[in-house]
Scaffold this active site. Structure first.
Site, PDB file in Angstrom:
ATOM      1  N   ASP A  87      -3.085   7.187  -9.510  1.00  0.00           N
ATOM      2  CA  ASP A  87      -1.937   7.859  -8.884  1.00  0.00           C
ATOM      3  C   ASP A  87      -1.754   9.269  -9.420  1.00  0.00           C
ATOM      4  OD1 ASP A  87      -0.700   6.283  -6.958  1.00  0.00           O
ATOM      5  OD2 ASP A  87       0.435   5.122  -8.426  1.00  0.00           O
ATOM      6  N   GLU A 119       1.642   9.979  -2.631  1.00  0.00           N
ATOM      7  CA  GLU A 119       2.660   9.421  -1.725  1.00  0.00           C
ATOM      8  C   GLU A 119       3.057  10.438  -0.666  1.00  0.00           C
ATOM      9  OE1 GLU A 119       5.983   7.964  -4.027  1.00  0.00           O
ATOM     10  OE2 GLU A 119       4.725   6.598  -5.196  1.00  0.00           O
ATOM     11  N   GLU A 186       3.764   0.117   1.704  1.00  0.00           N
ATOM     12  CA  GLU A 186       4.657  -0.602   0.783  1.00  0.00           C
ATOM     13  C   GLU A 186       5.971  -0.966   1.454  1.00  0.00           C
ATOM     14  OE1 GLU A 186       5.004   1.036  -3.152  1.00  0.00           O
ATOM     15  OE2 GLU A 186       6.622  -0.334  -3.700  1.00  0.00           O
TER      16      GLU A 186
END
Ligand code: KIV
Length: 268
Positions: A87, A119, A186
């Site tokens: 990430d 993200e 998610e």
């Protein structure tokens, strides 16, 4: 010794094409990464959830690029087979695409990892394209994106309303067209995840996004039952490691106090 067939981003594309489900789990250190890789996981995610489960922060926001590099380097020293995705932490890519590329390059150069994840959709598209154009594989992450928790206000299911669902559909397409090799979905409705999964040629990896995704990911501490306070509906807990470790430590203390440990056999 038989040659180990390493998992690559191409392997994941093939798995989707063949209808073979992809397994992904987080890891943050050498010892657990070794267990997970030797169990034949397809992908290890060095998630910024390290901020929660390793460092004890309430959110993923505080973890730094240096700390992610530390965790990812330890994981890379353990693995032989799986693909390792790291990430990009909060603050290391949102400012502009130059900063995003510099952060991604640091991860790749200093850890030896195989890919990065970030993200967002349209908001980070320029950065996604720039990172991919430098030869770095990128995984997207849509739906509940924990780095935006203060914008959302809650960890509730995302994209239940039409506008947000439409944006997610469009973001998924944009990420695919930009060259992402996969997308984490998610905490979104299973039917939306199904539709998005069927509309893409790249794999989707779900967490709280139902059974129609091409693969599944969980946070290791949650599925092993190390983290006992977090029990969302989507979590399947495979072990109660907190309890087992707690009992083992209590027995160790008892054995020391009673003089049972060490025995003559455990002495030189
Ligand atoms: O950081 C993380 O662990 C993640 C997963 C929840 C997908 O991003």
């Amino acid at each position: 010794m038989a040659e180990i067939k390493k998992i690559t981003t191409n392997t994941l594309q093939r798995m989707k094409a063949n209808g073979e489900k992809i397994s992904m789990l987080t890891a943050y250190d050498f010892s657990f990464a070794k267990i997970i890789d030797n169990a034949n996981i397809d992908v290890i995610l060095v998630g910024d959830s390290a901020s929660n489960v390793m460092a004890g922060h309430e959110t993923t926001l505080p973890i730094t690029l240096e700390q992610m590099i530390y965790h990812a380097s330890a994981v890379m020293r353990a693995i032989n087979r799986c693909l390792v995705v790291v990430d990009l932490p909060f603050g290391s890519y949102q400012s502009n695409s130059e900063i995003a590329l510099a952060s991604a390059i640091r991860i790749m150069k200093e850890t030896g990892a195989h890919a990065i994840k970030l993200e967002g959709g349209q908001e980070v598209l320029e950065s996604v394209k720039r990172i991919i154009s430098a030869g770095i594989p990128v995984m997207g992450h849509l739906g509940l994106t924990p780095q935006s928790i203060y914008k959302f206000g809650t960890y509730n299911v995302r994209a239940k309303e039409k506008d947000e669902a439409n944006k997610l559909r469009s973001d998924a397409k944009l990420l695919e067209e930009a060259g992402c090799f996969g997308i984490v979905l998610e905490k979104i409705p299973a039917q939306l995840a199904k539709e998005v999964t069927e509309s893409l040629s790249i794999p989707t990896i779900g967490i709280g996004a139902g059974k129609f995704c091409d693969g599944q990911v969980l946070v290791m501490h949650d599925m092993l039952g190390i983290n006992t306070e977090f029990k969302p509906r989507f979590l399947r807990q495979y072990l109660n490691l907190y309890e087992q470790a707690n009992h083992a430590v209590q027995q160790y203390i008892t054995d020391i106090k009673s003089g049972d440990f060490p025995s003559d056999n455990e002495s030189y």
